[in-house]
Enzyme design. Structure first.
Site, PDB file in Angstrom:
ATOM      1  CE1 TYR A   1      43.238  60.580 -24.284  1.00 27.97           C
ATOM      2  CE2 TYR A   1      40.862  60.614 -24.589  1.00 27.97           C
ATOM      3  CZ  TYR A   1      41.964  60.844 -23.799  1.00 27.97           C
ATOM      4  OH  TYR A   1      41.807  61.323 -22.523  1.00 27.97           O
TER       5      TYR A   1
ATOM      6  CB  SER B   1      38.602  59.631 -21.528  1.00 33.71           C
ATOM      7  OG  SER B   1      37.999  60.475 -22.468  1.00 33.71           O
TER       8      SER B   1
ATOM      9  CE  LYS C   1      43.628  58.491 -20.991  1.00 32.03           C
ATOM     10  NZ  LYS C   1      44.255  58.794 -19.701  1.00 32.03           N
TER      11      LYS C   1
HETATM   12  N1  UFG Z   1      35.778  73.211 -30.460  1.00 30.13           N
HETATM   13  C1  UFG Z   1      35.580  74.250 -31.348  1.00 30.13           C
HETATM   14  N2  UFG Z   1      36.617  75.106 -31.558  1.00 30.13           N
HETATM   15  C2  UFG Z   1      37.819  74.985 -30.944  1.00 30.13           C
HETATM   16  C3  UFG Z   1      38.007  73.922 -30.026  1.00 30.13           C
HETATM   17  C4  UFG Z   1      36.954  73.058 -29.807  1.00 30.13           C
HETATM   18  O1  UFG Z   1      34.528  74.395 -31.953  1.00 30.13           O
HETATM   19  O2  UFG Z   1      38.713  75.804 -31.210  1.00 30.13           O
HETATM   20  C5  UFG Z   1      34.660  72.290 -30.197  1.00 30.13           C
HETATM   21  C6  UFG Z   1      34.975  70.859 -30.555  1.00 30.13           C
HETATM   22  O3  UFG Z   1      34.772  70.613 -31.921  1.00 30.13           O
HETATM   23  C7  UFG Z   1      34.017  70.124 -29.638  1.00 30.13           C
HETATM   24  C8  UFG Z   1      33.925  71.018 -28.399  1.00 30.13           C
HETATM   25  O4  UFG Z   1      34.404  72.292 -28.809  1.00 30.13           O
HETATM   26  O5  UFG Z   1      32.763  70.051 -30.230  1.00 30.13           O
HETATM   27  C9  UFG Z   1      34.798  70.555 -27.260  1.00 30.13           C
HETATM   28  O6  UFG Z   1      36.097  70.287 -27.782  1.00 30.13           O
HETATM   29  P1  UFG Z   1      37.365  70.085 -26.861  1.00 30.13           P
HETATM   30  O7  UFG Z   1      38.542  69.909 -27.769  1.00 30.13           O
HETATM   31  O8  UFG Z   1      37.425  71.150 -25.834  1.00 30.13           O
HETATM   32  O9  UFG Z   1      37.075  68.735 -26.085  1.00 30.13           O
HETATM   33  P2  UFG Z   1      36.632  67.308 -26.659  1.00 30.13           P
HETATM   34  O10 UFG Z   1      35.177  67.179 -26.371  1.00 30.13           O
HETATM   35  O11 UFG Z   1      37.077  67.061 -28.028  1.00 30.13           O
HETATM   36  O12 UFG Z   1      37.551  66.368 -25.779  1.00 30.13           O
HETATM   37  C10 UFG Z   1      37.190  66.001 -24.514  1.00 30.13           C
HETATM   38  C11 UFG Z   1      38.432  65.668 -23.708  1.00 30.13           C
HETATM   39  C12 UFG Z   1      39.092  64.473 -24.270  1.00 30.13           C
HETATM   40  C13 UFG Z   1      38.095  63.366 -24.362  1.00 30.13           C
HETATM   41  C14 UFG Z   1      36.918  63.793 -25.192  1.00 30.13           C
HETATM   42  C15 UFG Z   1      35.879  62.733 -25.307  1.00 30.13           C
HETATM   43  O13 UFG Z   1      39.302  66.761 -23.696  1.00 30.13           O
HETATM   44  O14 UFG Z   1      40.170  64.102 -23.452  1.00 30.13           O
HETATM   45  O15 UFG Z   1      36.341  64.907 -24.595  1.00 30.13           O
HETATM   46  O16 UFG Z   1      35.348  62.768 -26.615  1.00 30.13           O
HETATM   47  F1  UFG Z   1      38.609  62.277 -24.921  1.00 30.13           F
END
Ligand code: UFG
Length: 331
Positions: free
Chosen positions: A144, A120, A148
């Site tokens: 997490y 990841s 990994k």
């Molecule tokens: N976000 C929102 N509202 C929501 C959901 C997400 O504003 O309802 C934002 C989050 O705060 C973030 C962005 O959208 O800024 C992306 O969030 P996600 O949850 O879609 O994905 P992440 O970037 O948190 O997570 C991804 C992968 C993980 C990995 C991570 C690395 O899904 O497995 O990137 O930081 F670990």
């Protein structure tokens, strides 16, 4: 294509089910192990041997490997919610690190020569460059990411000691669904941005939240590199060919080197769906780096990876189609 079996752990889950189909499409022979904690049995075609169980279950793995001539393992089964990993670190270290150790152990015992691991972008932590290459220091900021990274370390040590080579693919933000609608992201507890936004567009939820608009980005919301799940699984097929062709190991980002802000993603979802929905700005979510964008030079040069769906509208269109399908299935 090698006609020996490819063992896919988590093959009933979101990415794993796409991989299982991609292997079948390529004429390969997948076998699936999945404990169905988040996966769905019907996501695996009936022709594929399916074992309901834990990917770290030594007896189950021995049984499978005695009965099938397995040439490669593609290991997807894992817990993936960053916030949950801080609440339940022991669960994450057991499921993500401990189970992977047991699976790698079985691979070595049964002389399986190739192993592909779902790593990841979370292994990088808060990056110090706009575009992250694989040489960027690894400094995960949550359990997490550490769960990994530890597996990457195990693999590096094991590949030096035994006749096995490995690819650790560091995924950026995986989204979208099978372009012809055979599978998609079905998880009940959605946390990922595109899934949540398409659910809002389909009125499955009353609008959505943006977690923070005061980041140092052009519009203040976080920037991510969204990669289509169909292109992601093609990178795994390319990695498998690489491991069979070369005697080397590989650590490789999978992303498009293209960043979109949360605001931009929401605008695309509104445009593609033609639906306006309420968006509320909330506080920042803990542990969100402001920007994560991949360098994909290694994937394009070493894996000869050539993405087909490098377009946010296409990703959203496929995610929306899948979510609509889930809606119909619920009726
Ligand atoms: N976000 C929102 N509202 C929501 C959901 C997400 O504003 O309802 C934002 C989050 O705060 C973030 C962005 O959208 O800024 C992306 O969030 P996600 O949850 O879609 O994905 P992440 O970037 O948190 O997570 C991804 C992968 C993980 C990995 C991570 C690395 O899904 O497995 O990137 O930081 F670990």
């Amino acid at each position: 294509m090698n006609t020996k079996y490819v063992l896919v752990t988590g093959g009933a889950g979101y990415i794993g089910s796409h991989m299982t189909l991609a292997l079948l499409d390529a004429g390969a022979k997948p076998i699936v192990v999945d404990n169905l904690s988040t996966g769905i049995r019907s996501a695996v075609p009936p022709s594929v041997p399916f074992f309901h169980g834990n990917c770290g279950d030594e007896a189950l793995l021995d049984d499978i490997m005695k009965n099938y001539d397995v040439n490669a393992i593609v290991h997807f089964a894992a817990n993936i919610i960053v916030a949950d990993s801080s609440v339940d670190p022991l669960g994450y270290y057991r499921n993500n690190t401990g189970n992977a150790r047991a699976l790698i152990d079985a691979a070595v015992r049964h002389r399986i020569p190739h192993f592909i691991f779902s790593s990841s972008a979370a292994v990088y932590g808060e990056p110090n460059t706009a575009i992250i290459s694989e040489d960027h220091p690894t400094n995960p900021i949550n359990p997490y990411g550490r769960s990994k990274l530890m597996v990457e370390w195990i693999l590096a040590d094991v590949a030096k000691a035994y006749p096995i080579n490995y690819a650790a693919l560091r995924y950026f933000n995986v989204a979208g669904a099978d372009p012809i609608g055979r599978t998609g992201q079905s998880s009940v507890k959605a946390t990922h941005l595109i899934k949540i936004a398409v659910q809002a567009a389909l009125r499955k939820r009353p609008g959505m939240d943006i977690f923070g608009d005061d980041y140092p980005t052009s519009d203040g919301t976080c920037v991510r590199d969204y990669v289509h799940v169909g292109d992601l699984v093609q990178a795994h097929l390319a990695a498998l060919a690489y491991l069979r062709r070369e005697k080397e190991n590989l650590i490789c980002n999978v992303g498009y080197a293209n960043g979109f802000s949360v605001q931009e993603v929401i605008e695309v979802v509104k445009n593609v769906s033609g639906v306006d929905f309420e968006v509320r700005v909330q506080n920042r979510r803990a542990g969100d780096p402001s920007r994560l964008v991949a360098s994909n030079r290694r994937a394009t040069e070493m894996l000869r990876w050539s993405p087909r769906y490098d377009d946010l509208k296409t990703i959203v269109r496929h995610a929306l189609a899948w979510e609509q399908r889930l809606l119909v299935d619920q009726l």
